[in-house]
Design an enzyme around this catalytic site. Structure first.
Site, PDB file in Angstrom:
ATOM      1  N   GLY A 129       0.839  -1.191   0.000  1.00 34.78           N
ATOM      2  CA  GLY A 129       0.000   0.000   0.000  1.00 34.78           C
ATOM      3  C   GLY A 129       0.872   1.238   0.000  1.00 34.78           C
ATOM      4  O   GLY A 129       2.089   1.159   0.142  1.00 34.78           O
ATOM      5  N   GLY A 157       1.039   5.324   1.491  1.00 37.17           N
ATOM      6  CA  GLY A 157       0.503   6.377   2.332  1.00 37.17           C
ATOM      7  C   GLY A 157       0.991   7.730   1.883  1.00 37.17           C
ATOM      8  O   GLY A 157       1.626   7.875   0.831  1.00 37.17           O
ATOM      9  N   GLY A 158       0.702   8.741   2.683  1.00 36.05           N
ATOM     10  CA  GLY A 158       1.060  10.091   2.316  1.00 36.05           C
ATOM     11  C   GLY A 158       2.555  10.313   2.223  1.00 36.05           C
ATOM     12  O   GLY A 158       3.013  11.154   1.458  1.00 36.05           O
ATOM     13  N   MET A 159       3.340   9.535   3.003  1.00 36.94           N
ATOM     14  CA  MET A 159       4.784   9.764   3.014  1.00 36.94           C
ATOM     15  C   MET A 159       5.594   8.533   2.664  1.00 36.94           C
ATOM     16  O   MET A 159       6.825   8.593   2.646  1.00 36.94           O
ATOM     17  CB  MET A 159       5.222  10.283   4.388  1.00 36.94           C
ATOM     18  CG  MET A 159       4.664  11.630   4.738  1.00 36.94           C
ATOM     19  SD  MET A 159       5.411  12.314   6.234  1.00 36.94           S
ATOM     20  CE  MET A 159       7.084  12.657   5.658  1.00 36.94           C
ATOM     21  N   GLY A 160       4.949   7.422   2.388  1.00 38.09           N
ATOM     22  CA  GLY A 160       5.744   6.236   2.130  1.00 38.09           C
ATOM     23  C   GLY A 160       5.040   5.146   1.361  1.00 38.09           C
ATOM     24  O   GLY A 160       3.808   5.109   1.278  1.00 38.09           O
ATOM     25  N   VAL A 162       4.861   0.871   1.029  1.00 38.34           N
ATOM     26  CA  VAL A 162       5.097  -0.315   1.844  1.00 38.34           C
ATOM     27  C   VAL A 162       5.106  -1.540   0.937  1.00 38.34           C
ATOM     28  O   VAL A 162       4.241  -1.709   0.085  1.00 38.34           O
ATOM     29  CB  VAL A 162       4.009  -0.480   2.927  1.00 38.34           C
ATOM     30  CG1 VAL A 162       4.312  -1.699   3.794  1.00 38.34           C
ATOM     31  CG2 VAL A 162       3.926   0.762   3.776  1.00 38.34           C
ATOM     32  N   LYS A 199       8.907  -0.551   4.879  1.00 37.77           N
ATOM     33  CA  LYS A 199       8.353   0.781   4.657  1.00 37.77           C
ATOM     34  C   LYS A 199       9.447   1.694   4.131  1.00 37.77           C
ATOM     35  O   LYS A 199      10.552   1.711   4.667  1.00 37.77           O
ATOM     36  CB  LYS A 199       7.795   1.353   5.968  1.00 37.77           C
ATOM     37  CG  LYS A 199       6.807   0.429   6.652  1.00 37.77           C
ATOM     38  CD  LYS A 199       6.354   1.019   7.976  1.00 37.77           C
ATOM     39  CE  LYS A 199       5.426   0.050   8.700  1.00 37.77           C
ATOM     40  NZ  LYS A 199       4.936   0.593   9.982  1.00 37.77           N
ATOM     41  N   ASP A 215      -0.784   5.723  20.735  1.00 34.97           N
ATOM     42  CA  ASP A 215      -1.749   5.632  19.643  1.00 34.97           C
ATOM     43  C   ASP A 215      -2.337   4.235  19.539  1.00 34.97           C
ATOM     44  O   ASP A 215      -2.498   3.702  18.446  1.00 34.97           O
ATOM     45  CB  ASP A 215      -1.094   6.037  18.320  1.00 34.97           C
ATOM     46  CG  ASP A 215      -2.133   6.277  17.211  1.00 34.97           C
ATOM     47  OD1 ASP A 215      -3.266   6.688  17.551  1.00 34.97           O
ATOM     48  OD2 ASP A 215      -1.814   6.045  16.029  1.00 34.97           O
TER      49      ASP A 215
END
Length: 400
Positions: free
Chosen positions: A25, A27-30, A32, A46, A139
């Site tokens: 997948g 994401g906004g910065m990486g 995977v 990642k 988190d």
């Protein structure tokens, strides 16, 4: 929504010695990937986007890696390797086969009370061990609890900070965490945080496992933050059975000092389990058996098709502190009331879902010897199917 895909021509064949098998997948910065070590161990690798790599990003990434190196325990997904100075920087973490808690509840409904008690005892003990290492998770949420074949594991310590430190890896005037599982003092931007924030978040996670709801839910982030931080607004414990209500209510207490210690939480859940005539180990085995080979989907629901993880409002992890006169996140940052959305949270069956091959009759002649099956080619459809099992928390939800 995008399904897990094979590597593109632009993807490197390997990173840090891990052969890359497929894309998990983005994401906004990486990005995977599903990777495989030289010895055959699978890992989630990642990688930070090259366009976002600068000295500040590398420094933060290096700090987060140093934190991850200190986290250990049987119920914590392991850090494997990383290189913040590489081109591009990368991080490899343990692969855990199994759905996360949010996906399981969304597809199959809430867990029985005694199994929630087992989950609570297991996770409370794991967090207590993390706290002994001087760390807070900060988190914890349903998507960060993987229901693996050997029991639940906690993942994504990228937001962890040292408990005694007033510093943070985040920018000033920001609150880090998931709003629906965030303790009041965390929502108010209090620093330094204490172990009580993880006790609160665990209570929210267990409430979700039991009811499919969070302690506070609202369609508007302004309302949500007001509910979380208002001492006069109690958490919604509707539907919680009597045997679990006292411990969950105490874990979700508004004041940090009113929440029980995690070792005390373990003992309270142990008492609930034993009152049902079970031993703690028996309850854990039942929990693992149920989540590893789940029942049919709840009435009116179907198990969605496997797909790549993608960001959802409920998984937003960084929100601006709602200071007086300041700006706050838009309502889109918080999901509407009711059960958590699960369009992008799907359950992937484990190997236990595959029917067993019946044994041959006792008087059957022995089968002729056959040559060992050749190893499937790398980046094969089988490898891509395996990649689809990697949880969303290994993808866009990472802090980098």
């Amino acid at each position: 929504m995008h399904t897990t895909s094979p590597l593109s021509p632009e993807d490197p064949p390997e990173i840090g010695g891990f052969e890359l098998l497929a894309r998990i997948g983005q994401g906004g910065m990486g990005q995977v990937y599903l990777g495989e070590s030289p010895g055959g161990e699978q890992a989630a690798v990642k990688v930070i986007k090259p366009s976002l790599v600068d000295s500040e990003t590398r420094l933060r990434f290096a700090q987060e890696i140093e934190v991850l190196k200190t986290v250990w325990g049987n119920r914590v997904a392991a850090f494997l390797d990383a290189d913040p100075e590489a081109e591009p920087p990368w991080l490899a973490t343990e692969y855990v086969e199994g759905a996360d808690l949010r996906k399981h509840v969304a597809a199959y409904g809430p867990l029985p009370a005694v199994l929630v008690a087992s989950l609570g005892a297991t996770l409370a003990e794991a967090l207590a061990l993390v706290h002994k290492q001087g760390l807070l998770h900060r988190d914890l949420k349903p998507a960060n609890v993987l229901l693996g074949p050997n029991g639940p594991k906690i993942i994504d310590f990228g937001l962890a900070v040292f408990a005694e430190s007033g510093s943070s890896l985040t920018a000033p005037n920001t609150v880090v965490g998931t709003p629906m599982c965030m303790a009041p003092e965390q929502a108010n931007g209090v620093k330094p945080l204490t172990e009580a924030v993880d006790a609160y978040a665990l209570g929210a996670v267990l409430l979700f496992a039991l009811t499919g709801r969070y302690p506070y839910q609202a369609a508007n982030v302004h309302v949500l933050f007001h509910m979380v931080t208002d001492p006069e607004t109690p958490p919604d414990l509707t539907g919680v059975p009597a045997e679990l209500s006292p411990v969950l209510a105490s874990m979700l207490a508004h004041e940090a000092g009113d929440r029980p210690s995690l070792p005390s939480v373990v003992q309270q859940f142990r008492s609930v389990i034993e009152a049902q005539g079970l031993k703690v180990a028996q309850a854990r085995r039942r929990l693992t058996a149920l989540t590893s080979a789940p029942p049919a989907p709840a009435p009116g629901t179907t198990a969605p098709a496997v797909q790549a993880p993608s960001p959802t409002p409920a998984d937003a992890t960084t929100v601006t502190t709602p200071a007086p006169g300041g700006s706050v996140p838009t309502p889109a940052d918080v999901p509407p009331p009711g059960p958590a959305p699960h369009g992008d949270h799907d359950y992937t069956p484990t190997r236990k879902d595959v029917p067993a091959v019946p044994a041959p009759p006792a008087d059957a002649p022995p089968a002729p010897p056959s040559a060992p099956a050749p190893r499937p080619p790398r980046r094969s459809p089988q490898a891509r199917r395996t990649a689809q099992q990697l949880r969303e928390a290994y993808a866009a939800k990472a802090p980098f």
